[in-house]
Design a protein around this motif. Sequence first.
Motif, mmCIF file in Angstrom:
data_model
loop_
_atom_site.group_PDB
_atom_site.id
_atom_site.type_symbol
_atom_site.label_atom_id
_atom_site.label_comp_id
_atom_site.label_asym_id
_atom_site.label_seq_id
_atom_site.Cartn_x
_atom_site.Cartn_y
_atom_site.Cartn_z
ATOM 1 N N CYS A 20 0.834 -1.193 0.000
ATOM 2 C CA CYS A 20 0.000 0.000 0.000
ATOM 3 C C CYS A 20 0.880 1.259 0.000
ATOM 4 O O CYS A 20 1.985 1.258 0.558
ATOM 5 N N HIS A 21 0.377 2.321 -0.598
ATOM 6 C CA HIS A 21 1.132 3.579 -0.620
ATOM 7 C C HIS A 21 1.405 4.085 0.793
ATOM 8 O O HIS A 21 2.414 4.759 1.034
ATOM 9 N N THR A 22 0.539 3.759 1.735
ATOM 10 C CA THR A 22 0.753 4.192 3.116
ATOM 11 C C THR A 22 2.029 3.589 3.690
ATOM 12 O O THR A 22 2.717 4.226 4.489
ATOM 13 N N ASP A 23 2.348 2.357 3.300
ATOM 14 C CA ASP A 23 3.612 1.752 3.753
ATOM 15 C C ASP A 23 4.789 2.599 3.278
ATOM 16 O O ASP A 23 5.711 2.896 4.040
ATOM 17 N N LYS A 32 7.387 14.276 7.961
ATOM 18 C CA LYS A 32 6.993 15.280 6.965
ATOM 19 C C LYS A 32 5.474 15.231 6.843
ATOM 20 O O LYS A 32 4.753 15.897 7.552
ATOM 21 N N GLY A 33 4.997 14.409 5.904
ATOM 22 C CA GLY A 33 3.555 14.294 5.763
ATOM 23 C C GLY A 33 2.938 13.346 6.767
ATOM 24 O O GLY A 33 1.728 13.365 6.992
ATOM 25 N N GLU A 245 -12.020 11.922 -2.744
ATOM 26 C CA GLU A 245 -10.598 12.243 -2.851
ATOM 27 C C GLU A 245 -9.799 11.056 -2.364
ATOM 28 O O GLU A 245 -9.879 10.684 -1.189
ATOM 29 N N CYS A 246 -9.014 10.440 -3.249
ATOM 30 C CA CYS A 246 -8.279 9.218 -2.922
ATOM 31 C C CYS A 246 -6.780 9.390 -3.138
ATOM 32 O O CYS A 246 -6.083 8.437 -3.498
ATOM 33 N N VAL A 247 -6.279 10.593 -2.922
ATOM 34 C CA VAL A 247 -4.867 10.902 -3.136
ATOM 35 C C VAL A 247 -4.128 11.129 -1.815
ATOM 36 O O VAL A 247 -3.011 10.662 -1.623
ATOM 37 N N GLY A 248 -4.761 11.871 -0.902
ATOM 38 C CA GLY A 248 -4.100 12.219 0.343
ATOM 39 C C GLY A 248 -3.337 13.521 0.239
ATOM 40 O O GLY A 248 -2.349 13.733 0.942
ATOM 41 N N ASP A 249 -3.812 14.419 -0.633
ATOM 42 C CA ASP A 249 -3.184 15.721 -0.851
ATOM 43 C C ASP A 249 -4.208 16.802 -0.546
ATOM 44 O O ASP A 249 -5.322 16.785 -1.091
ATOM 45 N N VAL A 250 -3.846 17.772 0.298
ATOM 46 C CA VAL A 250 -4.838 18.744 0.754
ATOM 47 C C VAL A 250 -5.330 19.650 -0.380
ATOM 48 O O VAL A 250 -6.487 20.094 -0.365
ATOM 49 N N THR A 273 -3.433 11.356 5.003
ATOM 50 C CA THR A 273 -2.313 12.221 5.345
ATOM 51 C C THR A 273 -2.538 12.689 6.773
ATOM 52 O O THR A 273 -3.665 12.651 7.273
ATOM 53 N N GLU A 274 -1.485 13.120 7.450
ATOM 54 C CA GLU A 274 -1.617 13.402 8.883
ATOM 55 C C GLU A 274 -1.187 14.809 9.295
ATOM 56 O O GLU A 274 -1.852 15.446 10.098
ATOM 57 N N LEU A 275 -0.101 15.302 8.769
ATOM 58 C CA LEU A 275 0.462 16.546 9.277
ATOM 59 C C LEU A 275 0.068 17.763 8.459
ATOM 60 O O LEU A 275 0.161 18.894 8.944
#
Length: 352
Positions: A20-23, A32-33, A245-250, A273-275
């Motif tokens: 997964c991209h999260t890994d 960072k992100g 939205e399935c990218v994780g970009d604000v 995304t978290e930060l």
Amino acid sequence: MRHGNGAVRAFCQTAASGVCHTDWAYLFEAGKGMQMRPFPLILGHEGAGVVESVGPGVSKFSPGDKVIPLFLPQCGECECCLSPKTNLCTKNWTKTQQGVLADGTSRISCKGRQVYQFIGIGSFSEYTVVLDTSVTKIRDDAPLDKVCLLGCGVSTGYGAALNAAKVEPGSSCAVFGLGAVGLAAVMGCKAAGATRIIAVDINPNKFEKAKVFGATEFVNPKDHNKPIQKVLAEMTNGGVDFSLECVGDVAVMRAALESCRSAWGTCVIVGWTELAELTLAPYDLLLGRTLKGTYFGGWKSVEGVPRLVDDYMNQKLLLDEFVTHTLHIDQINEAFNLMTRGESIRSVIKME
């Protein structure tokens, strides 16, 4: 490895794990992100395997059971588990987010040093130990190298459309990002009966794959000299009914919100995304748009994942079509390279 009270050890020598991209994000964007996680850390959270043995007090599982570990547990006892309003579970949440089990330790070590398990799972390993509330039993005839994808990405995107957005028959939808999560969201929109499903991505090579899952149109933001939300508004006479939205970009999150119709449009944030901070114009909400998020697609994990496995086995849900590469655990770095080059949808890692 050793057992702990209330833990089940899953034998994964013949198991598989999706990448997964999260890994990748926690490996390369920590601090960072993404929030920092303790290291050394075994990544992987989209796995499937077979129970080898169980710890004291575990009665729901037996050696030989096929299982899918769950990064989102379902204890069945906490306030959230008892509520039909959410799929979250609060039991041991902080512990598993830090890569340890209920007692604060991992069951994996190397040269005397504790090794942490990503989100309490760590599926890039031949063996792992998870809490009995963080695993679910599945049918014996399920192929592990396919149903492992239901441990995260496919379930998340598919459920985002069905459970979070609650896409309606005859509606119009826009899905931003055509990775595995986005393609699963497209599949969910189709299953819900949407008649216009607009796939949005900067990689035109993904459109043919998106059509397999139900996309009716494709828009590449790079092909236009105006913001993508304006392009979509013009295409749909005011905006889509549902955007995901399935990218994780604000920046993409805000574009997704502004692409849905005022008065009743619903935007669901699925990408992780978290930060980063999301800024909005209150006007976008005051006129009736709804903005919401989802975690694991809204599925109560222990109950929902086996049903999704059944849907796949009954040919009601696609999984094989997500798998573009099958690699051995020794090739895990190549799986990440394929991902970052945009050449894979899902690579599946086999442990055998």
